[in-house]
Design a protein around this motif. Structure first.
Motif, PDB file in Angstrom:
ATOM      1  N   LEU A   1      -2.339   3.184  -7.615  1.00 22.50           N
ATOM      2  CA  LEU A   1      -3.489   3.185  -6.707  1.00 22.50           C
ATOM      3  C   LEU A   1      -4.213   1.843  -6.649  1.00 22.50           C
ATOM      4  N   THR A   2      -4.212   1.094  -7.745  1.00 19.56           N
ATOM      5  CA  THR A   2      -4.921  -0.183  -7.716  1.00 19.56           C
ATOM      6  C   THR A   2      -4.281  -1.143  -6.724  1.00 19.56           C
ATOM      7  N   VAL A   3      -2.961  -1.276  -6.773  1.00 16.68           N
ATOM      8  CA  VAL A   3      -2.297  -2.180  -5.840  1.00 16.68           C
ATOM      9  C   VAL A   3      -2.388  -1.645  -4.413  1.00 16.68           C
ATOM     10  N   ALA A   4      -2.294  -0.324  -4.246  1.00 18.08           N
ATOM     11  CA  ALA A   4      -2.397   0.247  -2.898  1.00 18.08           C
ATOM     12  C   ALA A   4      -3.770  -0.013  -2.298  1.00 18.08           C
ATOM     13  N   ASN A   5      -4.808   0.247  -3.071  1.00 23.94           N
ATOM     14  CA  ASN A   5      -6.163   0.075  -2.549  1.00 23.94           C
ATOM     15  C   ASN A   5      -6.519  -1.394  -2.351  1.00 23.94           C
ATOM     16  N   LYS A   6      -6.038  -2.256  -3.252  1.00 26.72           N
ATOM     17  CA  LYS A   6      -6.334  -3.680  -3.074  1.00 26.72           C
ATOM     18  C   LYS A   6      -5.615  -4.227  -1.854  1.00 26.72           C
ATOM     19  N   ALA A   7      -4.399  -3.770  -1.598  1.00 34.48           N
ATOM     20  CA  ALA A   7      -3.678  -4.219  -0.409  1.00 34.48           C
ATOM     21  C   ALA A   7      -4.428  -3.813   0.852  1.00 34.48           C
ATOM     22  N   ARG A   8      -4.915  -2.592   0.881  1.00 33.00           N
ATOM     23  CA  ARG A   8      -5.707  -2.129   2.026  1.00 33.00           C
ATOM     24  C   ARG A   8      -6.973  -2.983   2.181  1.00 33.00           C
ATOM     25  N   LEU A   9      -7.603  -3.284   1.079  1.00 29.89           N
ATOM     26  CA  LEU A   9      -8.866  -4.018   1.128  1.00 29.89           C
ATOM     27  C   LEU A   9      -8.672  -5.454   1.608  1.00 29.89           C
ATOM     28  N   ILE A  10      -7.648  -6.139   1.115  1.00 29.11           N
ATOM     29  CA  ILE A  10      -7.411  -7.519   1.536  1.00 29.11           C
ATOM     30  C   ILE A  10      -7.026  -7.566   3.006  1.00 29.11           C
ATOM     31  N   HIS A  11      -6.227  -6.594   3.450  1.00 27.71           N
ATOM     32  CA  HIS A  11      -5.886  -6.540   4.874  1.00 27.71           C
ATOM     33  C   HIS A  11      -7.143  -6.365   5.726  1.00 27.71           C
ATOM     34  N   ALA A  12      -7.996  -5.436   5.343  1.00 33.07           N
ATOM     35  CA  ALA A  12      -9.218  -5.182   6.110  1.00 33.07           C
ATOM     36  C   ALA A  12     -10.142  -6.401   6.087  1.00 33.07           C
ATOM     37  N   ASP A  13     -10.227  -7.053   4.940  1.00 28.33           N
ATOM     38  CA  ASP A  13     -11.181  -8.142   4.766  1.00 28.33           C
ATOM     39  C   ASP A  13     -10.763  -9.406   5.507  1.00 28.33           C
ATOM     40  N   TYR A  14      -9.466  -9.687   5.548  1.00 31.77           N
ATOM     41  CA  TYR A  14      -9.018 -10.984   6.054  1.00 31.77           C
ATOM     42  C   TYR A  14      -8.140 -10.940   7.308  1.00 31.77           C
ATOM     43  N   LEU A  15      -7.486  -9.827   7.567  1.00 29.80           N
ATOM     44  CA  LEU A  15      -6.501  -9.806   8.648  1.00 29.80           C
ATOM     45  C   LEU A  15      -6.883  -8.945   9.839  1.00 29.80           C
ATOM     46  N   GLU A  16      -7.659  -7.892   9.628  1.00 29.18           N
ATOM     47  CA  GLU A  16      -8.046  -7.020  10.737  1.00 29.18           C
ATOM     48  C   GLU A  16      -9.090  -7.735  11.608  1.00 29.18           C
ATOM     49  N   PRO A  17      -8.790  -7.983  12.884  1.00 26.44           N
ATOM     50  CA  PRO A  17      -9.703  -8.774  13.717  1.00 26.44           C
ATOM     51  C   PRO A  17     -10.817  -7.977  14.378  1.00 26.44           C
ATOM     52  N   ARG A  18     -10.694  -6.649  14.432  1.00 24.59           N
ATOM     53  CA  ARG A  18     -11.660  -5.835  15.171  1.00 24.59           C
ATOM     54  C   ARG A  18     -12.739  -5.324  14.230  1.00 24.59           C
ATOM     55  N   GLU A  19     -13.984  -5.696  14.494  1.00 21.67           N
ATOM     56  CA  GLU A  19     -15.067  -5.374  13.566  1.00 21.67           C
ATOM     57  C   GLU A  19     -15.236  -3.876  13.375  1.00 21.67           C
ATOM     58  N   LYS A  20     -15.159  -3.110  14.439  1.00 18.27           N
ATOM     59  CA  LYS A  20     -15.319  -1.656  14.311  1.00 18.27           C
ATOM     60  C   LYS A  20     -14.226  -1.073  13.428  1.00 18.27           C
TER      61      LYS A  20
ATOM     62  N   ALA B   1       0.832  -1.209   0.000  1.00 16.24           N
ATOM     63  CA  ALA B   1       0.000   0.000   0.000  1.00 16.24           C
ATOM     64  C   ALA B   1       0.862   1.253   0.000  1.00 16.24           C
ATOM     65  N   GLU B   2       1.889   1.269   0.828  1.00 16.28           N
ATOM     66  CA  GLU B   2       2.767   2.434   0.905  1.00 16.28           C
ATOM     67  C   GLU B   2       3.507   2.646  -0.416  1.00 16.28           C
ATOM     68  N   ALA B   3       3.997   1.563  -1.003  1.00 15.74           N
ATOM     69  CA  ALA B   3       4.725   1.683  -2.269  1.00 15.74           C
ATOM     70  C   ALA B   3       3.809   2.168  -3.387  1.00 15.74           C
ATOM     71  N   GLY B   4       2.608   1.592  -3.455  1.00 17.02           N
ATOM     72  CA  GLY B   4       1.683   1.995  -4.511  1.00 17.02           C
ATOM     73  C   GLY B   4       1.260   3.441  -4.406  1.00 17.02           C
ATOM     74  N   GLU B   5       1.010   3.891  -3.193  1.00 12.78           N
ATOM     75  CA  GLU B   5       0.537   5.262  -3.004  1.00 12.78           C
ATOM     76  C   GLU B   5       1.588   6.302  -3.377  1.00 12.78           C
ATOM     77  N   GLN B   6       2.848   5.928  -3.373  1.00 11.40           N
ATOM     78  CA  GLN B   6       3.914   6.849  -3.737  1.00 11.40           C
ATOM     79  C   GLN B   6       4.071   7.003  -5.246  1.00 11.40           C
ATOM     80  N   LEU B   7       3.336   6.192  -6.017  1.00 12.12           N
ATOM     81  CA  LEU B   7       3.531   6.156  -7.463  1.00 12.12           C
ATOM     82  C   LEU B   7       2.430   6.863  -8.244  1.00 12.12           C
ATOM     83  N   GLY B   8       1.559   7.587  -7.553  1.00 12.74           N
ATOM     84  CA  GLY B   8       0.503   8.306  -8.239  1.00 12.74           C
ATOM     85  C   GLY B   8      -0.588   7.387  -8.742  1.00 12.74           C
ATOM     86  N   PRO B   9      -1.350   7.810  -9.747  1.00 10.06           N
ATOM     87  CA  PRO B   9      -2.515   7.040 -10.202  1.00 10.06           C
ATOM     88  C   PRO B   9      -2.196   5.604 -10.607  1.00 10.06           C
ATOM     89  N   GLU B  10      -1.023   5.360 -11.169  1.00 12.91           N
ATOM     90  CA  GLU B  10      -0.700   4.016 -11.641  1.00 12.91           C
ATOM     91  C   GLU B  10      -0.500   3.029 -10.496  1.00 12.91           C
TER      92      GLU B  10
END
Length: 257
Positions: A68-87, A57-66
């Protein structure tokens, strides 16, 4: 933002740029993301496939629009599968929905910007209850984003699976009549979307699991046995990367729950 929960099996997926490029079509059969021309973007995807989601996510966000897909997908997979706190998960899904909406507005021809927005917002609606989300108008936004992704990339299997899930959840929560009249949700459409998605992703644990859940929502107890068979099939799949690993581990946990 809260600290990231690390993926504990990165050593099992020792990708580098050469191996990710060689396996790109298999790794991205679901989202049809083009192989990056910029080696820095490819390097961010290497981190993603290893399971180093925060770094991706950090690497993707430093590269501008190109990036963003990997940055946002990394955030999404982390939230979906690894973050244990529902809130916290809900907060992350909402944040990702805003990020992906901005990406889709900046690059309206980028199918995965729309797909990730629909996916993130869809996960958020599940947390607040689908019925409540529909009343707030969020369901229409989920549907529109996923349909936009498919219109831009008809072979986008991940979007087909996600949109099939949307139709099934709406019908499950408000019934087929209101679902069809108010939200355009139809059982036949859901099943057709799953058929399209699974034709391209026959060995995806995530896709098989979503299909199993949708069958029960659409058909009830009559499909419990088939759903269980699909869960067992998903649990037996050998994952290609960290995201696939998380999908297999989730279905194994649900089978033993």
């Amino acid at each position: 933002m809260p600290a990231w929960t690390p993926f504990p099996h990165t050593a099992s997926y020792p990708f580098d740029a050469a191996t990710v490029a060689a396996q790109w079509n298999r790794l991205h059969a679901g989202n049809r993301e083009p192989l990056p021309e910029d080696p820095r973007v490819l390097a961010a995807w290497v981190l993603f496939h290893r399971g180093e989601f925060e770094a991706a996510a950090e690497a993707g966000e430093q590269l501008g629009p190109e990036g963003l897909t990997v940055a946002n997908k990394a955030r999404l997979i982390h939230a979906d599968y690894l973050e244990p706190r529902e809130k916290v998960r809900q907060e992350l899904f909402w944040d990702i929905a805003q990020r992906t909406a901005a990406h889709a507005a900046a690059q309206p021809q980028h199918a995965n910007a729309h797909y990730l927005h629909g996916y993130a917002l869809g996960r958020y609606t599940q947390g607040v209850s689908v019925a409540k989300a529909l009343a707030q108008g969020l369901g229409g936004k989920v549907k529109a984003s996923l349909e936009a992704a498919i219109a831009l990339q008809p072979a986008h299997a991940d979007a087909c699976i996600a949109l099939g899930t949307f139709h099934a959840e709406v019908i499950d929560k408000v019934g087929p009549l209101i679902g069809s009249m108010t939200y355009g949700a139809k059982k036949d459409t859901s099943l057709a979307l799953f058929a399209q998605g699974l034709e391209r992703l026959p060995h995806s644990a995530i896709a098989l699991t979503e299909y199993a859940k949708a069958l029960v929502m659409l058909e009830g107890d009559a499909k419990q046995a088939e759903a269980h068979r699909l869960y067992e099939k998903a649990a037996a799949i050998a994952p290609l990367d960290a995201m696939g690993h998380l999908g297999v581990e989730l279905v194994k946990a649900e089978l033993t729950a």
